[in-house]
Design a protein around this motif. Structure first.
Motif, PDB file in Angstrom:
ATOM      1  N   VAL C  30       0.842  -1.203   0.000  1.00 31.34           N
ATOM      2  CA  VAL C  30       0.000   0.000   0.000  1.00 31.34           C
ATOM      3  C   VAL C  30       0.875   1.251   0.000  1.00 31.34           C
ATOM      4  N   VAL C  59      -5.581  12.449  -4.686  1.00 29.36           N
ATOM      5  CA  VAL C  59      -6.411  11.249  -4.532  1.00 29.36           C
ATOM      6  C   VAL C  59      -5.543  10.013  -4.325  1.00 29.36           C
ATOM      7  N   VAL C  63      -5.665  10.143  -0.356  1.00 28.30           N
ATOM      8  CA  VAL C  63      -6.891   9.489   0.112  1.00 28.30           C
ATOM      9  C   VAL C  63      -6.823   7.973  -0.079  1.00 28.30           C
ATOM     10  N   ALA C  64      -6.337   7.526  -1.258  1.00 22.04           N
ATOM     11  CA  ALA C  64      -6.335   6.086  -1.529  1.00 22.04           C
ATOM     12  C   ALA C  64      -5.499   5.333  -0.507  1.00 22.04           C
ATOM     13  N   LEU C  67      -7.403   4.973   2.676  1.00 19.84           N
ATOM     14  CA  LEU C  67      -8.500   4.007   2.562  1.00 19.84           C
ATOM     15  C   LEU C  67      -7.966   2.577   2.589  1.00 19.84           C
ATOM     16  N   PHE C  68      -6.877   2.331   1.842  1.00 22.49           N
ATOM     17  CA  PHE C  68      -6.304   0.982   1.838  1.00 22.49           C
ATOM     18  C   PHE C  68      -5.824   0.596   3.238  1.00 22.49           C
ATOM     19  N   LEU C  72      -6.926  -2.476   5.446  1.00 23.48           N
ATOM     20  CA  LEU C  72      -5.954  -3.457   5.944  1.00 23.48           C
ATOM     21  C   LEU C  72      -6.118  -3.681   7.440  1.00 23.48           C
ATOM     22  N   HIS C 196       0.671  11.441  20.691  1.00 22.38           N
ATOM     23  CA  HIS C 196       1.947  11.766  20.044  1.00 22.38           C
ATOM     24  C   HIS C 196       1.977  13.257  19.814  1.00 22.38           C
ATOM     25  N   LEU C 197       2.735  13.947  20.651  1.00 21.20           N
ATOM     26  CA  LEU C 197       2.625  15.402  20.682  1.00 21.20           C
ATOM     27  C   LEU C 197       3.082  16.038  19.379  1.00 21.20           C
ATOM     28  N   ILE C 198       4.235  15.603  18.842  1.00 20.46           N
ATOM     29  CA  ILE C 198       4.812  16.337  17.705  1.00 20.46           C
ATOM     30  C   ILE C 198       3.936  16.216  16.456  1.00 20.46           C
ATOM     31  N   PRO C 199       3.578  14.993  16.022  1.00 20.61           N
ATOM     32  CA  PRO C 199       2.710  14.928  14.831  1.00 20.61           C
ATOM     33  C   PRO C 199       1.406  15.670  15.044  1.00 20.61           C
ATOM     34  N   VAL C 202       2.019  19.583  14.829  1.00 20.40           N
ATOM     35  CA  VAL C 202       2.340  19.975  13.458  1.00 20.40           C
ATOM     36  C   VAL C 202       1.134  19.732  12.557  1.00 20.40           C
ATOM     37  N   MET C 206      -1.197  22.095  10.151  1.00 20.10           N
ATOM     38  CA  MET C 206      -1.308  21.895   8.701  1.00 20.10           C
ATOM     39  C   MET C 206      -2.766  21.934   8.242  1.00 20.10           C
ATOM     40  N   LEU C 209      -4.207  25.075   6.823  1.00 22.30           N
ATOM     41  CA  LEU C 209      -3.518  25.480   5.598  1.00 22.30           C
ATOM     42  C   LEU C 209      -3.970  24.626   4.425  1.00 22.30           C
TER      43      LEU C 209
END
Lengths: 115, 119, 331
Positions: C30, C59, C63-64, C67-68, C72, C196-199, C202, C206, C209
């Motif tokens: 994937v 896409v 997105v794909a 979705l995969f 999974l 998870h603070l950092i992701p 950030v 994002m 934006l």
């Protein structure tokens, strides 16, 4: 004048390309995930920085320059985050660094041979 | 250069059969869907390759400039919509696979067939 | 130079495709298919299809992949070692080889890549290029063809997306597992990146934006690459990112299910409604010229509305599909 700017920008582009190449070689040659991430980090720090600087010189003062600056800011923010997420996920799921120094001071010599 | 004049078509052919092989030869249904999306990508590549005109540019009249050579807008329109339709239908396929997994406990084609024969 | 770059990217595309098929870890497959889409987008861009490249990047790579991964999580990420029987495998190889040979043979009859005198470029395309400015008065020919010249076609595509969304929702069940919500909520909390603070920080920076960019792509699509399909995919990616960061339940609080359902149906309805309005004002179905006193102003208004309809439906469908998978997973 224009040719000087061209020369500088080509030099920057070439240097950026070299950094990305080094990163690619590092990913292929280094022994485990963490050192590979270390090598790959140059492809999203120095590499794009130099390439975008070279492109910015080509663009001059225009809308393209602003777009390049925005891309740079996005890369500067997202790349370390992705690296953190990758490293964290690897550590959580139980990957351990390949080269381990068990006794303090005595480094594992097999690790060097492996690399 | 004459060889490269057909290169996109050859890459299309190779990608198409890679996708086709995955659909035929793999038993895992998710893998088959991934193969199908490679197949789909190959078709997109064929259309977009055909829209290119030598020395042309994207069909947008920047600053009212209509004098340049422009690439063909029509294949782009067809593929633009096809990509979004593709993801929607892939999602539908994945939903069916998830339901199959819940009913049969497996997403391997031969396991599912064996269960159907057994019952 | 561009040619060499293109050849390099196409070869890379084939290598990635082979890696996808060979990889037994579906998770890796994937991720590789995300890379495949990104490479494909760069190829499209080199072939002068900026709009298509934008769509494929949003896409295929965005997105794909999500979705995969969502699927999974529900089906298991290891492919079983056994493939079809050796005979079946040889048969598959044979069929693939025969197809490839046929396609290779046929490709030699094709006009060269970039040949301006190829049959494709002779029929309707010159008409579109010549008449976009006089009739519709917007610079982006792709948007003009998509929304106005071939608006009926696009209406059909929107309804296909709509139908697929309805299909996923009815297969996976919108109201599934409402009873176990407390347990599901707990599960979703652990699944999200909330701790998870950092992701998270950030990512939260994002999301607005990306949303802003989606709106730019939506409403600037007549002047630069963009339009409803692209903007819908980008907006959906922003909301999905938010849901991944904060947990699916928070994402659903942000855009409740009734609102999503309204978006899915409303966008398609808006598109069809504009078409009907044209009929009521005395024009043909989806002939926007009658919407205002000046025909080109009417075209502008019509394009704006139908692109909005497309954007709303695509956003709604993609987010609903994501929620359907995510909710199934947290059951």
């Amino acid at each position: 004048m224009a040719s000087v700017i061209d020369m500088i920008s080509f030099a920057l582009l070439a240097a950026g390309g070299f950094c990305v190449f080094v990163g690619g070689v590092g990913v292929l040659r280094l022994p485990d995930l963490y050192t590979r991430m270390h090598a790959a980090s140059i492809t999203d720090t120095a590499g794009p920085l130099l390439v975008l600087a070279g492109l910015a010189l080509q663009a001059g003062w225009s809308l393209a320059l602003f777009k390049l600056a925005v891309i740079l800011v996005f890369l500067a923010v997202t790349a370390p985050t992705a690296a953190y997420a990758l490293g964290n996920a690897a550590l959580v799921s139980g990957y351990r660094p390949a080269v381990v120094s068990d006794e303090s001071g005595a480094t594992d010599s097999e690790g060097e041979g492996h690399a | 250069m004459a060889i490269l004049a057909y290169f996109n078509y050859w890459v299309f052919a190779v990608l198409l059969v890679i996708g086709l092989y995955a659909v035929i030869a793999k038993t895992n249904l998710v893998k088959q869907l991934i193969g199908l999306s490679i197949f789909q990508g190959a078709v997109f590549l064929l259309y977009i390759s055909m829209n290119k005109v030598e020395g042309g540019t994207a069909p947008i009249f920047l600053n009212g400039n209509t004098e340049r050579i422009f690439s063909n807008p029509l294949p782009q329109v067809l593929i633009l919509t096809a990509i979004v339709v593709g993801i929607a239908t892939t999602a539908l396929g994945l939903a069916v696979v998830v339901r199959i997994r819940e009913e049969y406990g497996s997403v391997e084609e031969d396991d599912i067939k064996a269960q159907d024969v057994g019952s | 130079m561009t040619l060499i770059f293109g050849v390099f990217l196409l070869i890379l595309l084939v290598i990635v495709a082979l890696a996808i098929v060979r990889s037994e870890d579906l998770f890796a497959a994937v991720m590789l298919s995300g890379i495949f889409s990104l490479l494909m987008a760069v190829n499209f861009f080199l072939l002068d299809a900026a709009d298509v490249a934008l769509t494929e990047a949003a896409v295929g790579a965005g997105v794909a992949t999500v979705l995969f991964l969502g699927a999974l999580a529900l089906t298991g990420k290891e492919e079983a070692r056994h493939t079809v029987s050796p005979g079946g495998r040889w048969l598959a190889l044979g069929v693939s080889f025969a197809t490839a040979s046929l396609l290779f043979y046929a490709s030699l009859e094709n006009p060269h890549i970039g040949d301006g005198s190829a049959p494709v470029h002779q029929h309707v395309a010159p008409w579109y290029l010549a008449n976009t400015l006089p009739l519709i008065d917007i610079p982006n020919v792709v948007t003009a063809v998509l929304g106005s010249f071939r608006g009926f076609d696009t209406l059909g595509e929107v309804f296909v997306v709509f139908t697929a969304g309805i299909g996923v929702m009815s297969i996976l069940g919108v109201r599934h597992s409402l009873v176990e919500l407390s347990g599901a909520e707990l599960d979703a909390r652990q699944r999200s990146l909330r701790h998870h603070l950092i992701p998270r920080i950030v990512g939260r920076g994002m999301v607005p934006l990306i949303m802003l960019f989606a709106l730019y792509v939506q409403f600037h699509g007549e002047y630069s690459p963009g339009g409803g399909f692209q903007a819908g995919a980008i907006a959906a990616a922003a909301i999905i990112l938010y849901s991944l960061l904060e947990g699916d339940d928070r994402g659903r609080e942000l855009l409740p299910e009734w609102l999503l359902r309204l978006m899915v149906a409303g966008g398609a309805l808006l598109y069809g409604g504009v078409g009907l309005a044209c009929v009521l004002l005395g024009g043909n179905f989806l002939d926007y010229s009658v919407l205002a006193t000046v025909p080109s102003a009417g075209q502008h208004l019509g394009l704006l509305l139908i692109e909005l309809g497309v954007g709303i439906t695509v956003t709604g469908v993609l987010i609903s599909v994501f929620h359907a998978f995510a909710r199934r997973a947290s059951r």
